[in-house]
Design an enzyme around this catalytic site. Structure first.
Site, PDB file in Angstrom:
ATOM      1  N   ALA A 129      36.884  45.329  36.567  1.00 10.52           N
ATOM      2  CA  ALA A 129      36.940  46.641  37.195  1.00 10.52           C
ATOM      3  C   ALA A 129      37.476  46.674  38.625  1.00 10.52           C
ATOM      4  O   ALA A 129      38.053  47.675  39.039  1.00 10.52           O
ATOM      5  CB  ALA A 129      35.555  47.283  37.162  1.00 10.52           C
ATOM      6  N   ALA A 130      37.255  45.628  39.422  1.00  9.07           N
ATOM      7  CA  ALA A 130      37.671  45.679  40.821  1.00  9.07           C
ATOM      8  C   ALA A 130      39.194  45.766  40.937  1.00  9.07           C
ATOM      9  O   ALA A 130      39.903  45.206  40.101  1.00  9.07           O
ATOM     10  CB  ALA A 130      37.165  44.436  41.556  1.00  9.07           C
ATOM     11  N   MET A 133      40.128  51.307  41.103  1.00  7.17           N
ATOM     12  CA  MET A 133      41.024  52.461  40.965  1.00  7.17           C
ATOM     13  C   MET A 133      40.995  53.014  39.543  1.00  7.17           C
ATOM     14  O   MET A 133      40.953  54.225  39.331  1.00  7.17           O
ATOM     15  CB  MET A 133      42.448  52.076  41.361  1.00  7.17           C
ATOM     16  CG  MET A 133      42.587  51.627  42.811  1.00  7.17           C
ATOM     17  SD  MET A 133      41.989  52.826  44.013  1.00  7.17           S
ATOM     18  CE  MET A 133      43.165  54.152  43.790  1.00  7.17           C
ATOM     19  N   LYS A 134      41.032  52.136  38.561  1.00  2.00           N
ATOM     20  CA  LYS A 134      40.991  52.603  37.176  1.00  2.00           C
ATOM     21  C   LYS A 134      39.601  53.118  36.818  1.00  2.00           C
ATOM     22  O   LYS A 134      39.457  54.087  36.069  1.00  2.00           O
ATOM     23  CB  LYS A 134      41.442  51.495  36.223  1.00  2.00           C
ATOM     24  CG  LYS A 134      42.905  51.085  36.400  1.00  2.00           C
ATOM     25  CD  LYS A 134      43.284  49.999  35.415  1.00  2.00           C
ATOM     26  CE  LYS A 134      44.732  49.564  35.629  1.00  2.00           C
ATOM     27  NZ  LYS A 134      44.916  48.883  36.936  1.00  2.00           N
ATOM     28  N   CYS A 251      49.855  43.787  34.698  1.00  2.00           N
ATOM     29  CA  CYS A 251      50.984  44.100  35.580  1.00  2.00           C
ATOM     30  C   CYS A 251      51.974  42.940  35.518  1.00  2.00           C
ATOM     31  O   CYS A 251      52.496  42.485  36.529  1.00  2.00           O
ATOM     32  CB  CYS A 251      50.526  44.382  37.003  1.00  2.00           C
ATOM     33  SG  CYS A 251      49.405  43.158  37.695  1.00  2.00           S
TER      34      CYS A 251
END
Length: 376
Positions: A129-130, A133-134, A251
């Protein structure tokens, strides 16, 4: 008027604190002119490329995403300061770096949540999670109704996650500092949607590639990353019996981390029929997206890429796994039960050997997870 300081700037309206309409009105009152968003993707990309200094527009796919001219600064704007708009730097996850540099969120990093599309009152798991933003985007999509489990192992990144969740107003997020491989339906029950955006090579991040050319990914590091990504994806697909949809994203533009990981995970589920079964969602962003996965892979055409040269954003890969309807067989008794201890004994997996998952950084795993990867 905000000063223009290369590529278009993407800003997400935090709909937990402000409405899209109110934010647009504020920018218009400051002298910005809102252009009409074209209906076709090619025309939209042309409009983004040709944005003049005092114009902005809404994104074609996500109305909460606003697009501004090259390198427009937002750090001192009151909408950023009060959390009404959110900015992100995908190159570095440090809060200080993000704040000092004021680099904005790329559209590609929003697409996974857009395609996950959880409805209010759902239960969602954000596995890596870190910086958050998502996670906060998911919260906005769900209108602060339901449950989000946001998992992060690294202590400093976990602090960053908690800070951003608090700032965004996402009041129903349950943050968990734990090795995600020690998380299953026993400590995160009733999960219906999963977002898995794991550590990757970052080969799609344009700024990182240009700023840190010495970080070119070696074959050894790439193989280590891909092995761990497969383990994470297989865990996600097998340990949560109520999951309906899972989005896997990176990414990266490397097939080893993308199509090949997807193929291995699907083969794993098929080889274990007692586990939930999945298929890849097809026609993602049908008619309004160009870049797809490689047809050299069985399921490549059902995956999606964002490519800097065609989509005007950082490189990204997305695969959407949809649950295949099955009989009412219960999977719970097949899932290993783990205690939900936040302060598990950890092994600091330093750079080197199998641990070279990130350049100039460290990655945290419990001893159990290290053993899983070492024997994969």
């Amino acid at each position: 008027m905000l000063p223009a300081v290369g590529r278009p700037r993407y800003v997400r309206v935090n709909t937990l604190l402000s409405s899209i309409e109110d934010v647009i009105e504020i920018f218009q009152a400051e002298g910005w002119q809102l252009d009409v968003t074209p209906d076709s993707y090619q025309a939209f990309l042309q409009s983004v490329s040709n944005l003049s200094e005092d114009h902005f527009l809404q994104d074609l796919h996500m109305k909460e995403l606003l697009i501004f001219p090259k390198r427009t600064e937002f750090f001192y704007h009151h909408l950023y300061q009060n959390g009404s708009i959110l900015l992100q730097n995908k190159v570095r996850d440090s809060v200080d770096w993000e704040i000092n540099q004021s680099v904005l969120m790329r559209k590609s990093s929003l697409l996974p949540v857009h395609l996950l599309d959880p409805c209010p009152n759902s239960v969602v798991l954000d596995m890596c999670a870190a910086p958050g933003m998502k996670t906060t985007h998911i919260a906005a999509k769900m209108k602060n109704k339901g449950t989000i489990y946001a998992v992060e192992k690294n202590p400093s990144r976990y602090e960053t996650l908690c800070e951003l969740v608090e700032k965004s107003g996402a009041s129903f997020v349950k943050t968990i500092r734990n090795d995600v491989l020690m998380v299953d339906s026993s400590n995160c029950p009733n999960v219906e949607y999963i977002l898995l955006d794991p550590t990757c090579s970052g080969s799609g991040i344009v700024d990182r590639v240009s700023m840190y050319p010495e970080e070119k990914c070696s074959l050894e590091r790439l193989q280590g990353l891909a092995s761990f990504q497969v383990i994470l994806l297989e865990h996600a697909l097998s340990k949560f019996p109520n999951v309906k949809r899972l989005v896997y994203s990176t990414c990266s533009l490397n097939v080893e981390e993308n199509e090949e990981v997807v193929e291995k995970a699907l083969s794993y589920t098929k080889a274990n029929p007692s586990n939930p079964q999945f298929r890849l969602a097809s026609n993602l962003l049908k008619g309004s997206w160009v870049s797809r996965g490689s047809t050299h892979y069985q399921h490549g055409a059902h995956t999606l890429y964002a490519r800097p040269e065609t989509d005007l954003t950082n490189g990204f890969f997305i695969a959407v796994f949809d649950r295949i309807e099955d009989n009412p067989q219960k999977y719970e008794n097949k899932i290993l039960k783990h205690t939900n201890k936040v302060d598990l004994e950890m092994t600091k997996w330093s750079v080197g050997g199998l641990g070279r998952l990130m350049c100039n950084s460290t990655f945290w795993l419990s001893k159990e997870s290290y053993k899983k990867l070492a024997h994969s």
